[in-house]
Design an enzyme around this catalytic site. Structure first.
Site, mmCIF file in Angstrom:
data_model
loop_
_atom_site.group_PDB
_atom_site.id
_atom_site.type_symbol
_atom_site.label_atom_id
_atom_site.label_comp_id
_atom_site.label_asym_id
_atom_site.label_seq_id
_atom_site.Cartn_x
_atom_site.Cartn_y
_atom_site.Cartn_z
ATOM 1 N N PRO A 9 0.805 -1.101 0.124
ATOM 2 C CA PRO A 9 0.002 0.026 -0.105
ATOM 3 C C PRO A 9 0.910 1.357 -0.113
ATOM 4 C CG PRO A 9 0.012 -0.990 2.259
ATOM 5 C CD PRO A 9 0.565 -2.220 1.100
ATOM 6 N N ASN A 10 0.515 2.198 -0.582
ATOM 7 C CA ASN A 10 0.963 3.394 -0.961
ATOM 8 C C ASN A 10 2.139 3.542 -1.754
ATOM 9 O OD1 ASN A 10 -1.445 4.555 0.688
ATOM 10 N ND2 ASN A 10 -0.481 3.644 2.405
ATOM 11 N N ARG A 17 5.008 11.218 -2.068
ATOM 12 C CA ARG A 17 4.383 10.856 -0.856
ATOM 13 C C ARG A 17 5.691 11.186 -0.106
ATOM 14 N NH1 ARG A 17 4.227 5.719 2.102
ATOM 15 N NH2 ARG A 17 3.293 6.159 4.002
ATOM 16 N N TYR A 22 11.126 8.709 1.714
ATOM 17 C CA TYR A 22 11.085 7.872 0.678
ATOM 18 C C TYR A 22 11.670 8.232 -0.741
ATOM 19 C CZ TYR A 22 7.222 5.856 3.772
ATOM 20 O OH TYR A 22 6.873 5.379 4.848
ATOM 21 N N ASN A 73 8.029 -5.219 -0.953
ATOM 22 C CA ASN A 73 7.813 -4.334 -0.039
ATOM 23 C C ASN A 73 6.336 -4.138 0.410
ATOM 24 O OD1 ASN A 73 7.769 -2.018 1.277
ATOM 25 N ND2 ASN A 73 9.138 -0.905 -0.165
ATOM 26 N N ALA A 76 3.160 -1.005 5.067
ATOM 27 C CA ALA A 76 2.514 -0.823 6.419
ATOM 28 C C ALA A 76 1.940 -2.506 6.644
ATOM 29 C CB ALA A 76 1.184 0.045 6.336
ATOM 30 N N HIS A 79 4.194 -4.621 9.394
ATOM 31 C CA HIS A 79 3.707 -4.503 10.711
ATOM 32 C C HIS A 79 2.060 -5.135 11.482
ATOM 33 C CE1 HIS A 79 6.867 -1.920 9.956
ATOM 34 N NE2 HIS A 79 6.211 -1.152 9.305
ATOM 35 N N ASP A 86 1.507 -15.861 6.262
ATOM 36 C CA ASP A 86 0.942 -17.347 6.030
ATOM 37 C C ASP A 86 0.998 -17.686 4.485
ATOM 38 O OD1 ASP A 86 0.478 -17.588 8.883
ATOM 39 O OD2 ASP A 86 -1.787 -17.425 8.507
ATOM 40 N N GLU A 97 12.627 -9.312 1.658
ATOM 41 C CA GLU A 97 11.826 -8.076 2.243
ATOM 42 C C GLU A 97 12.707 -6.798 1.923
ATOM 43 O OE1 GLU A 97 10.077 -6.686 6.320
ATOM 44 O OE2 GLU A 97 11.059 -8.642 6.301
ATOM 45 N N HIS A 99 12.669 -2.486 2.360
ATOM 46 C CA HIS A 99 11.969 -1.209 2.672
ATOM 47 C C HIS A 99 13.035 -0.059 2.322
ATOM 48 C CE1 HIS A 99 9.115 -3.196 5.083
ATOM 49 N NE2 HIS A 99 10.019 -4.176 5.503
ATOM 50 N N SER A 101 13.102 2.882 3.531
ATOM 51 C CA SER A 101 13.380 3.854 4.711
ATOM 52 C C SER A 101 13.992 2.674 5.606
ATOM 53 C CB SER A 101 12.508 4.626 5.542
ATOM 54 O OG SER A 101 11.622 3.673 6.200
ATOM 55 N N ARG A 106 12.703 4.499 12.914
ATOM 56 C CA ARG A 106 11.431 5.227 12.779
ATOM 57 C C ARG A 106 10.405 4.964 14.069
ATOM 58 N NH1 ARG A 106 8.903 4.848 7.078
ATOM 59 N NH2 ARG A 106 7.756 6.696 7.868
ATOM 60 N N ARG A 110 6.987 0.170 13.815
ATOM 61 C CA ARG A 110 7.759 -0.403 12.597
ATOM 62 C C ARG A 110 8.808 -1.271 12.713
ATOM 63 N NH1 ARG A 110 5.446 2.761 8.354
ATOM 64 N NH2 ARG A 110 4.704 4.995 9.060
#
Length: 146
Positions: A9-10, A17, A22, A73, A76, A79, A86, A97, A99, A101, A106, A110
């Site tokens: 998301p986002n 943003r 970012y 990635n 949100a 977390h 699963d 994985e 990220h 940032s 942070r 997070r």
């Protein structure tokens, strides 16, 4: 080798943003560079971004039949999503994985990642370069299961 790049998301708002966190690079820029890198190595990269958790889970399920690796990635969902964990646990290939940032610098919420419980590698804080590092790892590793 087939690799799925899954962004949560986002991340469709990258470049607009919170660029102080970012960066100014767009998701389209990242996907274009990674697709070129994969192609140069003889691999295929399937890029997908969604703001809907069920769509992400469906994409992971589909990857079970066709992909050697997933670069994710989860944003949100990192977390919050046991469901994403699963789904990844049912995938037998390599999972990395990413990220943009450094999540450990942070907010404290997070600092925990459900996805890390499945990931073969975690890259955080390198901006867009983290995706390239993840792809390089997958290509060198060969996409096999952990």
């Amino acid at each position: 080798m087939k690799i799925v790049l899954l962004n949560g998301p986002n991340l469709n708002l990258l470049g607009d943003r919170e660029p102080e966190i970012y960066g100014a690079t767009t998701l389209a820029d990242i996907e274009r560079r990674l697709t070129e890198q994969a192609r140069a190595e003889g691999a295929e990269l399937d890029c997908f971004q969604t703001n809907h958790e069920g769509e992400a889970i469906d994409r992971i399920h589909a990857a079970r039949r066709v992909a050697d690796a997933i670069i994710i990635n989860p944003a949100a969902w990192t977390h919050t999503s046991i469901a994403l964990l699963d789904a990844l646990n049912a995938f037998e290939g390599t999972v990395v994985e990413v990220h943009l940032s450094n999540v450990h610098k942070r907010e404290s919420f997070r600092h925990h990642s459900y996805v890390s419980l499945r990931a073969d590698g975690v890259i955080a804080g390198l901006g867009g370069h983290g995706y390239r590092a993840a792809l390089d790892f997958v290509l060198r590793r060969g996409g096999g299961a952990s």
